[in-house]
Each structure stands twice: as structure tokens, then as C-alpha cells.
Design a protein around this motif. Structure first.
Motif, PDB file in Angstrom:
ATOM      1  N   VAL A  99     -12.564  15.682  38.276  1.00  0.00           N
ATOM      2  CA  VAL A  99     -11.457  15.619  37.323  1.00  0.00           C
ATOM      3  C   VAL A  99     -11.860  16.196  35.964  1.00  0.00           C
ATOM      4  O   VAL A  99     -11.249  15.898  34.949  1.00  0.00           O
ATOM      5  N   SER A 100     -12.898  17.024  35.957  1.00  0.00           N
ATOM      6  CA  SER A 100     -13.266  17.717  34.721  1.00  0.00           C
ATOM      7  C   SER A 100     -12.248  18.817  34.429  1.00  0.00           C
ATOM      8  O   SER A 100     -11.499  19.243  35.308  1.00  0.00           O
ATOM      9  N   GLU A 101     -12.222  19.278  33.195  1.00  0.00           N
ATOM     10  CA  GLU A 101     -11.249  20.288  32.786  1.00  0.00           C
ATOM     11  C   GLU A 101     -11.449  21.573  33.589  1.00  0.00           C
ATOM     12  O   GLU A 101     -12.577  22.023  33.785  1.00  0.00           O
ATOM     13  N   SER A 175     -15.466  24.376  38.235  1.00  0.00           N
ATOM     14  CA  SER A 175     -15.783  23.034  37.751  1.00  0.00           C
ATOM     15  C   SER A 175     -15.961  22.058  38.910  1.00  0.00           C
ATOM     16  O   SER A 175     -16.581  21.011  38.756  1.00  0.00           O
ATOM     17  N   VAL A 176     -15.410  22.409  40.070  1.00  0.00           N
ATOM     18  CA  VAL A 176     -15.479  21.520  41.232  1.00  0.00           C
ATOM     19  C   VAL A 176     -16.841  21.662  41.906  1.00  0.00           C
ATOM     20  O   VAL A 176     -17.300  22.780  42.169  1.00  0.00           O
ATOM     21  N   PRO A 177     -17.526  20.559  42.200  1.00  0.00           N
ATOM     22  CA  PRO A 177     -18.810  20.655  42.903  1.00  0.00           C
ATOM     23  C   PRO A 177     -18.646  21.196  44.316  1.00  0.00           C
ATOM     24  O   PRO A 177     -17.586  21.031  44.930  1.00  0.00           O
ATOM     25  N   ASP A 178     -19.681  21.838  44.823  1.00  0.00           N
ATOM     26  CA  ASP A 178     -19.637  22.374  46.191  1.00  0.00           C
ATOM     27  C   ASP A 178     -19.635  21.264  47.236  1.00  0.00           C
ATOM     28  O   ASP A 178     -19.167  21.473  48.356  1.00  0.00           O
ATOM     29  N   LYS A 179     -20.133  20.092  46.853  1.00  0.00           N
ATOM     30  CA  LYS A 179     -20.206  18.968  47.790  1.00  0.00           C
ATOM     31  C   LYS A 179     -20.012  17.672  47.032  1.00  0.00           C
ATOM     32  O   LYS A 179     -20.529  17.514  45.932  1.00  0.00           O
TER      33      LYS A 179
END
Length: 243
Positions: A99-101, A175-179
Motif C-alpha cells: 500500500v505504498s505510494e 513499488s510492489v514487492p516481487d513476493k
């Protein structure tokens, strides 16, 4: 309350309406899930006015009946209500990076796709100026005409998402992590193994892909793909159900 006479609980099967779901999630019983209000010839269709504390994703978006706006898709906390045709379940994660920008690249990707809700990863070349304007890029008519020629050199009338992103965001950041860890809760005993309600745990993979996954039989996965388009899920035990 809701802006229409639609009942909050459907009288025949006692299903909760979209307005009731929105009331629980946002505190406002509006009937739509897009961002903001829409004026159609003087008739105001009310939507979600701000980023919600928890999110909402719907199987109905995968089926092309609606399009959930970013206020619900990208909430303040990594918790999402998952809606099937007749039931609500919950997905959540301890990973606050979810939920980071959003990055400028992710914003551009989302806006581009919003101009083609079918998810086919192209837009009409006539929409290029609108896309650039909403992203906040140069949208002078002469510049747009030049870029139409560059992005659609064969004059087919369409601009492909990969070509657009390569032109404007060649160095893509995410910004979304790969896992990340993911949990799913379905409170119906009949939807759990041996009738025992349990919290399901798994790992989600979000590596980018240009492929569309329209025929996947995992209904939870296709709902999550309305937010993370190439997500894969590895569950510790049985496949969670959203019905």
C-alpha cells in the motif's frame, strides 16, 4: 445513505447490495465503486470519494460488469474484501509495501489501462492526448499528433501498452514487492476442507508479464489479477474458495 431507492438488502435472496458493501467499507452507502462522482447529463452517479482504510476487489470486474477505482483497489492498509457473485471473503497481507505510494510508472500503467477497461493492453490512438493529459505529460495537440505517428507507425489506429511504456518510462520502477505473504479468510464452513473454517496462508508472486490470463479456473486469482495483473499464488494447503 444511498443516493437511490435501491434497498441495502435484496428482498428475494437477502443478498447485500453494493451500497451496503460500500457502507461497511467506507461509511458511505453509494452504489458505485469508481473514484468520485460522475455527472451524466445532469444526473449525478456517486462513487468513492477518498482512499479507503481497507480495499475491495470484485469478480464482477474480471467478468467486465464493473471497474473498481483506485480508492478501493489501493487502500491505506493491505486488506481487501473479495466479492464473488454471492459471497464476501477477505484477503490480507502483513507487507505494508503493498500500500505504498505508486510510482510514476505504475500511475501511467494504471491510467493507460483505464482507457481500455477490457484489459487488452492497447488504446485507440485518438485517446493518446487524453492519456498523456491525465498522467501529467505533454499533451499539446501538435506534440500528440507527432507521437501518434511514432507510436502507431503503420497507422492502424491503436497504440500498444508496451510501446507506450517503452517510450515514456524506459526505466521502470515498481513499488510492489516481487513476493509477499498472503492470507485468505472464508467464514463459510462449506467452503473449507472438512467443514472446518481455517485461515489460509500462501505466497504471492507478482513478476511482470505481458500475457493475459482470462481463462484461469482459480477464481480468487482472477479477482486479484484485477489489481496485480500477473500474480501467481502458492498456497500452503488446499486452494481457497471465494464462494
Amino acid at each position: 445513505m444511498a443516493e437511490s431507492c435501491e434497498p441495502l438488502i435484496e428482498p428475494v435472496h437477502a443478498h447485500g447490495s453494493q451500497a451496503l458493501i460500500n457502507l461497511f467499507i467506507t461509511g458511505r452507502a453509494v452504489t458505485n465503486v469508481w473514484n468520485g462522482d460522475v455527472n451524466i447529463e445532469g444526473f449525478i452517479l456517486k462513487g468513492i470519494v477518498e482512499q479507503s482504510s481497507i480495499g475491495y476487489l470484485s469478480l464482477m470486474e474480471h467478468l467486465k460488469y464493473l471497474s473498481v477505482g483506485s480508492y478501493l483497489k489501493s487502500p491505506l492498509n493491505p486488506v481487501w474484501v473479495i466479492s464473488s457473485e454471492t459471497h464476501l471473503t477477505v484477503v490480507f497481507s502483513p507487507d505494508k509495501k503493498l500500500v505504498s505510494e505508486e510510482t510514476p510508472c505504475e500511475k501511467a500503467f494504471r491510467i493507460f489501462q483505464s482507457f481500455n477497461p477490457d484489459g487488452d493492453k492497447f488504446i485507440s490512438s485518438d485517446m493518446l492526448g487524453n492519456v498523456l493529459r491525465e498522467i501529467g505529460l505533454e499533451s499539446d495537440p501538435n506534440y500528440v499528433a507527432l507521437m501518434k505517428t511514432k507510436l502507431d507507425p503503420e497507422g492502424l489506429g491503436v497504440i500498444l501498452l508496451p510501446a507506450f511504456m517503452d517510450e515514456y518510462f524506459p526505466k521502470r520502477t515498481r513499488s510492489v514487492p516481487d513476493k509477499f505473504e498472503i492470507y485468505h479468510w472464508n467464514g463459510l464452513s462449506k467452503s473449507n476442507k472438512d467443514g472446518v473454517v481455517t485461515l489460509k496462508h500462501g505466497i504471492a508472486l507478482t513478476t511482470e508479464s505481458d500475457l493475459n490470463y482470462k481463462d484461469d479456473l482459480d477464481r480468487l486469482k482472477v479477482v486479484l489479477r484485477t489489481k496485480w495483473q500477473s500474480i501467481e499464488l502458492l498456497w500452503d494447503s488446499v486452494l481457497p474458495l471465494i464462494d
